[in-house]
Motif scaffolding. Structure first.
Motif, PDB file in Angstrom:
ATOM      1  N   ARG B  95       0.839  -1.201   0.000  1.00 29.80           N
ATOM      2  CA  ARG B  95       0.000   0.000   0.000  1.00 29.80           C
ATOM      3  C   ARG B  95       0.870   1.246   0.000  1.00 29.80           C
ATOM      4  O   ARG B  95       0.839   2.037   0.920  1.00 29.80           O
ATOM      5  N   PHE B  97       1.981   4.937  -1.739  1.00 26.03           N
ATOM      6  CA  PHE B  97       1.318   5.991  -2.508  1.00 26.03           C
ATOM      7  C   PHE B  97       1.916   5.900  -3.901  1.00 26.03           C
ATOM      8  O   PHE B  97       2.955   6.485  -4.200  1.00 26.03           O
ATOM      9  N   SER B  98       1.265   5.109  -4.763  1.00 23.95           N
ATOM     10  CA  SER B  98       1.948   4.667  -5.979  1.00 23.95           C
ATOM     11  C   SER B  98       2.134   5.776  -6.997  1.00 23.95           C
ATOM     12  O   SER B  98       2.981   5.674  -7.870  1.00 23.95           O
ATOM     13  N   GLN B  99       1.339   6.853  -6.894  1.00 26.54           N
ATOM     14  CA  GLN B  99       1.521   7.943  -7.857  1.00 26.54           C
ATOM     15  C   GLN B  99       2.526   8.984  -7.375  1.00 26.54           C
ATOM     16  O   GLN B  99       2.786   9.960  -8.053  1.00 26.54           O
ATOM     17  N   MET B 100       3.062   8.781  -6.180  1.00 35.15           N
ATOM     18  CA  MET B 100       4.069   9.705  -5.676  1.00 35.15           C
ATOM     19  C   MET B 100       5.446   9.066  -5.866  1.00 35.15           C
ATOM     20  O   MET B 100       5.562   7.858  -6.009  1.00 35.15           O
ATOM     21  N   GLU B 104       9.170  10.904  -2.038  1.00 36.69           N
ATOM     22  CA  GLU B 104       7.977  11.566  -1.471  1.00 36.69           C
ATOM     23  C   GLU B 104       7.231  10.636  -0.513  1.00 36.69           C
ATOM     24  O   GLU B 104       6.678  11.084   0.488  1.00 36.69           O
ATOM     25  N   LEU B 107       8.956  11.086   2.621  1.00 37.84           N
ATOM     26  CA  LEU B 107       8.788  12.421   3.212  1.00 37.84           C
ATOM     27  C   LEU B 107       7.397  12.570   3.815  1.00 37.84           C
ATOM     28  O   LEU B 107       7.229  13.125   4.897  1.00 37.84           O
ATOM     29  N   VAL B 108       6.414  12.037   3.124  1.00 39.38           N
ATOM     30  CA  VAL B 108       5.049  12.219   3.607  1.00 39.38           C
ATOM     31  C   VAL B 108       4.842  11.444   4.916  1.00 39.38           C
ATOM     32  O   VAL B 108       4.063  11.855   5.772  1.00 39.38           O
ATOM     33  N   ALA B 109       5.595  10.375   5.075  1.00 39.26           N
ATOM     34  CA  ALA B 109       5.489   9.612   6.319  1.00 39.26           C
ATOM     35  C   ALA B 109       6.087  10.380   7.493  1.00 39.26           C
ATOM     36  O   ALA B 109       5.828  10.061   8.646  1.00 39.26           O
ATOM     37  N   HIS B 111       5.510  13.551   7.866  1.00 36.01           N
ATOM     38  CA  HIS B 111       4.697  14.766   7.910  1.00 36.01           C
ATOM     39  C   HIS B 111       4.650  15.378   9.309  1.00 36.01           C
ATOM     40  O   HIS B 111       4.809  16.566   9.492  1.00 36.01           O
ATOM     41  N   ARG B 171       9.528   3.184   4.635  1.00 34.92           N
ATOM     42  CA  ARG B 171       8.541   4.209   4.956  1.00 34.92           C
ATOM     43  C   ARG B 171       8.082   4.100   6.407  1.00 34.92           C
ATOM     44  O   ARG B 171       7.834   5.105   7.068  1.00 34.92           O
TER      45      ARG B 171
END
Lengths: 308, 260
Positions: B95, B97-100, B104, B107-109, B111, B171
């Motif tokens: 799972r 974020f396959s389009q990121m 990224e 990085l988003v993890a 946040h 991640r």
């Protein structure tokens, strides 16, 4: 020959003007859909409220004796964006968050209820008659023979193009580069996973409503200045048009909403110019039906991947 | 129920039950994970292992029992709050974020590590820049660790399956968890990749002091790296013990192979 091409250019300019404001409103639909998969039917009303606030702010500032036009417009923009964003935030908090996670139909009905509520609230507060405002930005550049048909690019249209362009560029950068934009993309791809990684998804959802409402307020100010007249019912049809634009471009896709808005605006103005202005809504909504039938993902949308 | 109970273990699950309508999917499961320990949950297909995971990670709200992490009950906490306490998980299916892009995703993890003030982000204050730089550094560190640095700017969905699996673990690790929950991390990996995964998981425990709760069908992996094993059968706890104890336990053999 010259006359027909000038006429065409004029229609194209008019179409792009309207289209860019459709695009601004459409982004609100598409962002909310991209994240929580619902259509925010109260979004058109936020645009209408934005326009009312602009009218009130402009008359207020004029009464206070502010005369420098760019300053009036800038302050109006700030006030309108701020108050409309608050409305957008509150609508999500009051009408959508409590029913989120339930059946989608419930959220849809809640949205329609919110739309009716806001429309009538403004109608009672401001009266149901049209209110008008003198046009503040006059003049323009004309092209063509002095004795024949002239294509005019008004300063107002230029303002609309520039403001829309700056807003769109800002949004694109925000989504692509900023930390919050990154979180928005993550939440729209997989909300549950984003939550499990420590992102406060409720806050991101609020943020998308606030951004959508802010853009609708920008559109409200621009179109308010352009048309110089408003009433409490304009939100409904504008909302439908912007929704059409969002679906046309591919709902959930921000570049799609921008493109869809422009395509819809130009289609409408061409229909009015070469066919009949009474048929322009028939053509735009006919276009919506055709898109839904033959390309449900829209121009730039990706095929829906069922989330597990 | 008291909010805070004295406890020596990192994660303490007692009498956990989860009911879906008439189906009692998990009934009376108990398990402990201590600091720096790898605990595996095994059991035949449909035993309720993933349901246990979903309850612990806040994906489901369990219908009964206590889940205590670092002395704090996490029953009914929002998912992002559970993760901020230091529990993070993966799923059976990748799972990402396959389009990121790959970086990224990391990085988003992180946040929550960066100042949440929107204005600080708009004006890029020095402290914001510094935090953002730390996030990037941490992301790059973990990309190196899982051998994905060269793919940093590739879309995550375009990675090979084994790479996506490693990226998922990276991640999780950038969130600096205390407890990492892996749901069948070796599923779909070839033997070589499984060996690499084996080494990676042990290194997470040895070098980064992370406790690991693992669901896995690959018995080689489970027996090789687990400190303790919890066996679940038909939603109920069957046995708990070291790999050797479990291997010789007649109940476990019966559950897996049927009555002889």
């Amino acid at each position: 020959m010259l006359e027909t091409s000038l006429y065409f250019i004029q229609q194209l300019l008019n179409g792009l003007t309207i289209g860019s404001t459709y695009a601004l409103i459409a982004i609100g639909y598409t962002m909310v859909y991209g994240i929580i998969g619902m259509i925010n039917f109260a979004h058109g009303e936020i645009y209408m409220i934005g326009m009312y606030i602009s009218f009130v702010a402009i008359s207020g500032l004029t009464m206070l004796g502010v005369e420098y036009l760019p300053l009036i417009l800038f302050i109006t923009l700030l006030i309108s964006v701020f108050i409309s964003s608050t409305y957008g935030w509150a609508v999500e908090r009051v009408a959508y968050r409590p029913v989120r996670g339930g059946n989608r139909l419930i959220a849809l009905i809640s949205a329609i209820g919110m739309s009716i509520f806001l429309q009538n609230y403004v109608r009672i507060a401001q009266g149901s008659r049209d209110i008008a405002m003198p046009s503040l930005i006059q003049g323009g550049w004309s092209m063509g023979p002095l004795d024949g048909f002239q294509a005019t690019l008004s300063y107002m249209q230029v303002v609309i193009f520039i403001v829309t362009f700056i807003t769109m560029t800002g949004l694109t950068f925000f989504i692509a580069k900023s930390r919050m934009g990154r979180a928005c993309r993550a939440v729209s791809e997989d909300m549950k996973m984003a939550g499990l990684l420590g992102i406060n998804t409720n806050r991101i959802i609020s943020l998308t409503f606030v951004i959508g409402a802010a853009l609708a307020a920008v559109a409200g100010l621009l179109l308010g200045l352009y048309y110089g007249v408003t009433n409490p019912y304009i939100g409904f049809i504008a909302g439908l048009k912007a929704f059409t634009a969002a679906v046309l471009g591919g709902i959930g896709s921000i570049p799609g909403a921008m493109l869809g808005g422009l395509v819809l605006g130009v289609t409408e103005s061409m229909t009015s110019a070469y066919f009949s202005s009474e048929y322009k809504d028939v053509v735009s909504f006919g276009l919506l039906i055709l898109i839904l039938l033959f390309r449900p993902t829209g121009l730039l949308g990706k095929p829906e991947v069922e989330k597990i | 129920m008291p909010k805070s109970l004295p406890t020596e273990s990192l994660l303490k699950v007692r009498d956990l039950s989860m009911r879906f309508g008439g189906l009692l999917a998990v009934d009376g499961v108990a398990l402990d994970v201590n600091e720096r320990e790898i605990v595996s949950v095994i059991g035949p297909n449909g035993a309720g292992k993933t349901t246990v995971f979903n309850c612990i990670s806040g994906f489901y709200t369990p219908t009964g029992g206590d889940i205590i992490y670092k002395g704090q009950s996490i029953h009914g906490l929002a998912d992002f709050k559970i993760s901020r306490l230091g529990m993070v998980r993966t799923f059976q299916h990748v799972r990402l974020f396959s389009q990121m892009t790959v970086i990224e995703n990391l990085l988003v993890a992180q946040h929550r590590h960066v100042n949440t003030n929107l204005l600080a982000g708009l004006f890029k204050t020095p402290s914001y820049r510094q935090k953002e730089q730390e996030s990037i550094d941490r992301a790059i560190y973990w990309l190196k660790k899982v051998n994905l640095l060269e793919f940093a700017n590739r879309e995550a969905g375009n990675l090979a399956y084994g790479q996506q699996r490693r990226l998922e673990i990276a991640r999780c690790m950038v969130t600096e968890p205390g407890l990492l929950m892996l749901d069948e991390p070796a599923a779909g990996l070839n033997p070589k990749e499984t060996n690499e995964l084996d080494a990676l998981i042990v290194s997470l425990k040895e070098d980064y002091n992370v406790s690991i709760l693992l669901i896995e069908h690959d018995m080689g992996l489970v027996m090789g790296i687990s400190d303790r094993i919890v066996v679940i059968n038909q939603g109920r706890p069957l046995a708990t013990g070291t790999p050797n104890e479990i291997r010789d336990n007649p109940d476990v053999i019966k559950a897996y192979l049927g009555e002889v």
